[in-house]
Design a protein around this motif. Structure first.
Motif, short mmCIF file in Angstrom:
data_model
loop_
_atom_site.label_atom_id
_atom_site.label_comp_id
_atom_site.label_asym_id
_atom_site.label_seq_id
_atom_site.Cartn_x
_atom_site.Cartn_y
_atom_site.Cartn_z
N GLY A 225 8.67 0.45 -2.47
CA GLY A 225 7.59 0.91 -1.52
C GLY A 225 6.14 -0.56 -3.22
N SER A 226 7.15 -1.64 -2.96
CA SER A 226 5.93 -2.09 -4.00
C SER A 226 5.25 -3.04 -2.90
CB SER A 226 6.22 -3.11 -5.19
OG SER A 226 7.61 -3.68 -4.71
N SER A 227 5.27 -3.68 -1.91
CA SER A 227 4.75 -4.20 -1.56
C SER A 227 4.50 -4.13 0.10
CB SER A 227 4.81 -5.92 -1.46
OG SER A 227 6.48 -6.00 -0.40
N GLY A 228 4.30 -4.38 1.13
CA GLY A 228 4.09 -4.79 3.11
C GLY A 228 4.31 -3.05 2.94
N ILE A 229 5.27 -2.95 4.47
CA ILE A 229 5.40 -1.29 5.17
C ILE A 229 5.23 -0.56 4.48
CG2 ILE A 229 6.59 -0.38 6.64
CD1 ILE A 229 6.98 -3.19 7.72
N GLY A 230 5.92 -0.34 2.47
CA GLY A 230 6.30 0.56 1.79
C GLY A 230 4.94 0.84 1.52
N LEU A 231 4.12 0.06 0.70
CA LEU A 231 3.36 0.38 0.03
C LEU A 231 1.85 0.57 1.16
CD1 LEU A 231 1.71 -0.44 -2.24
CD2 LEU A 231 1.01 -2.04 -2.02
N ALA A 232 2.16 0.03 2.63
CA ALA A 232 0.98 0.86 2.50
C ALA A 232 1.36 1.95 3.57
CB ALA A 232 1.30 -0.25 5.07
N THR A 233 2.64 2.52 3.75
CA THR A 233 3.44 3.74 4.16
C THR A 233 2.61 4.88 2.86
OG1 THR A 233 4.13 3.28 5.26
CG2 THR A 233 4.77 5.07 4.71
N ALA A 234 2.92 4.01 1.47
CA ALA A 234 2.78 5.08 -0.08
C ALA A 234 1.45 5.29 0.47
CB ALA A 234 2.98 4.33 -0.75
N GLN A 235 0.33 4.48 0.70
CA GLN A 235 -1.26 4.16 0.11
C GLN A 235 -1.82 5.37 1.54
OE1 GLN A 235 -1.96 0.18 0.84
NE2 GLN A 235 -2.92 0.95 -1.57
N LEU A 236 -1.19 5.47 2.46
CA LEU A 236 -1.48 6.35 3.63
C LEU A 236 -1.08 8.00 3.95
CD1 LEU A 236 -1.02 4.43 7.03
CD2 LEU A 236 -2.97 4.88 5.98
N LEU A 237 -0.23 7.78 3.36
CA LEU A 237 0.63 9.40 2.31
C LEU A 237 0.25 10.06 1.07
CD1 LEU A 237 3.99 8.67 2.62
CD2 LEU A 237 2.75 10.37 4.12
N ALA A 238 -0.85 9.04 -0.04
CA ALA A 238 -1.10 8.80 -0.90
C ALA A 238 -2.57 9.74 -0.51
CB ALA A 238 -1.80 8.03 -1.93
N ASN A 239 -3.07 9.42 0.08
CA ASN A 239 -4.21 9.10 0.92
C ASN A 239 -4.75 10.78 1.68
OD1 ASN A 239 -5.72 6.80 -0.15
ND2 ASN A 239 -5.28 6.37 2.07
N SER A 240 -3.25 11.45 2.57
CA SER A 240 -3.44 12.70 2.51
C SER A 240 -3.16 13.70 1.62
CB SER A 240 -2.64 12.26 4.05
OG SER A 240 -3.17 12.24 5.02
N ARG A 241 -3.84 13.08 0.73
CA ARG A 241 -2.72 13.89 -0.53
C ARG A 241 -0.87 14.56 -0.99
NH1 ARG A 241 -8.05 17.86 0.05
NH2 ARG A 241 -9.84 16.11 -0.46
#
Length: 238
Positions: free
Chosen positions: A15-31
């Motif tokens: 998850g350090s870039s690309g789809i993995g990172l974008a997914t991690a950010q969405l999930l983090a935004n959902s706490r």
């Protein structure tokens, strides 16, 4: 924000870039309580500094390292496996088979290593999403090797859904996505490749990583979806 993920522990492998990172950010935004892994410590440090997401350097081809990582994490709720390699593309007649083998070593085996190592720690009402690729079904020249790698993963998904129930498992199969995965190709050649690939698809362009991440988060959070492969490809496979 999706309240279903609040305070849920989610691991994003690769998850350090690309789809993995974008997914991690969405999930983090959902706490969600997100931890991202990768092999490049500098990239992981940058992710933590810019997003605040927890990171851990782990090589998904190293089963011993994976076992140690998951034992440290303990019980968790959701797993995204976004590990990929860059080998295996090209017309079969001229494709060195060692390149195809390297493609399996870069994606197929690390994804299975990760999945098997994680199983003892996943909560039974949790979920798993594998990131595959639309080359599994698109039947495009030059992608037979990629079809073999991603098709092998996707064929396992419905069988694993039955074996692992009530734990859910799905895959998201993206088409052409503008991510750092393409950095092995010079920029001019990359843009030409995008132009060729997207000229005849309904969406008419490469996807953004966030668009694929939306599909991943949907698959993680939909409690009635398991054993499925979501084609998020802009119509590439039509």
């Amino acid at each position: 924000m999706n309240a279903a993920f609040e305070n849920k522990k989610v691991i994003v492998i690769g998850g350090s870039s690309g789809i993995g990172l974008a997914t991690a950010q969405l999930l983090a935004n959902s706490r969600a309580l997100v931890t991202v892994t990768g092999r490049d410590e500098n990239k992981l440090k940058a992710v933590h500094q810019t997003t605040g997401i927890q990171t851990q350097a782990v090589d998904s081809s190293d089963r011993t390292a994976l076992d140690a990582f998951f034992s440290t994490i303990g019980k968790f709720d959701h797993l995204v496996i976004s590990v990929s390699g860059s080998k295996g593309m090209g017309n079969f007649a001229s494709l060195p088979l060692q390149e195809l083998r390297a493609g399996f070593e870069g994606k197929f085996w690390p994804q299975l290593n990760t999945l098997q190592a994680a199983l003892p720690y996943l909560n039974e009402n949790g979920s798993i999403v594998l990131i595959t690729a639309i080359s599994s079904v698109a039947q495009k020249p030059g992608t037979s090797g990629l079809a073999a790698i991603n098709g092998a993963l996707e064929l396992m998904v419905p069988v694993l859904a039955q074996e692992l129930k009530p734990l859910r498992i799905n895959a998201v199969s993206p088409g052409v996505v503008d991510t750092p995965w393409w950095n092995f190709v010079p920029e001019e050649a990359k843009q030409e490749t995008f132009k060729q690939f997207t000229a005849h698809i309904p969406a008419g362009r490469a996807a953004k990583a966030t668009e694929i991440a939306d599909a991943v988060v949907f698959a993680l959070g939909n409690n009635y979806m398991t054993g499925s492969v979501i084609h998020c490809d802009g119509g590439f496979s039509l």
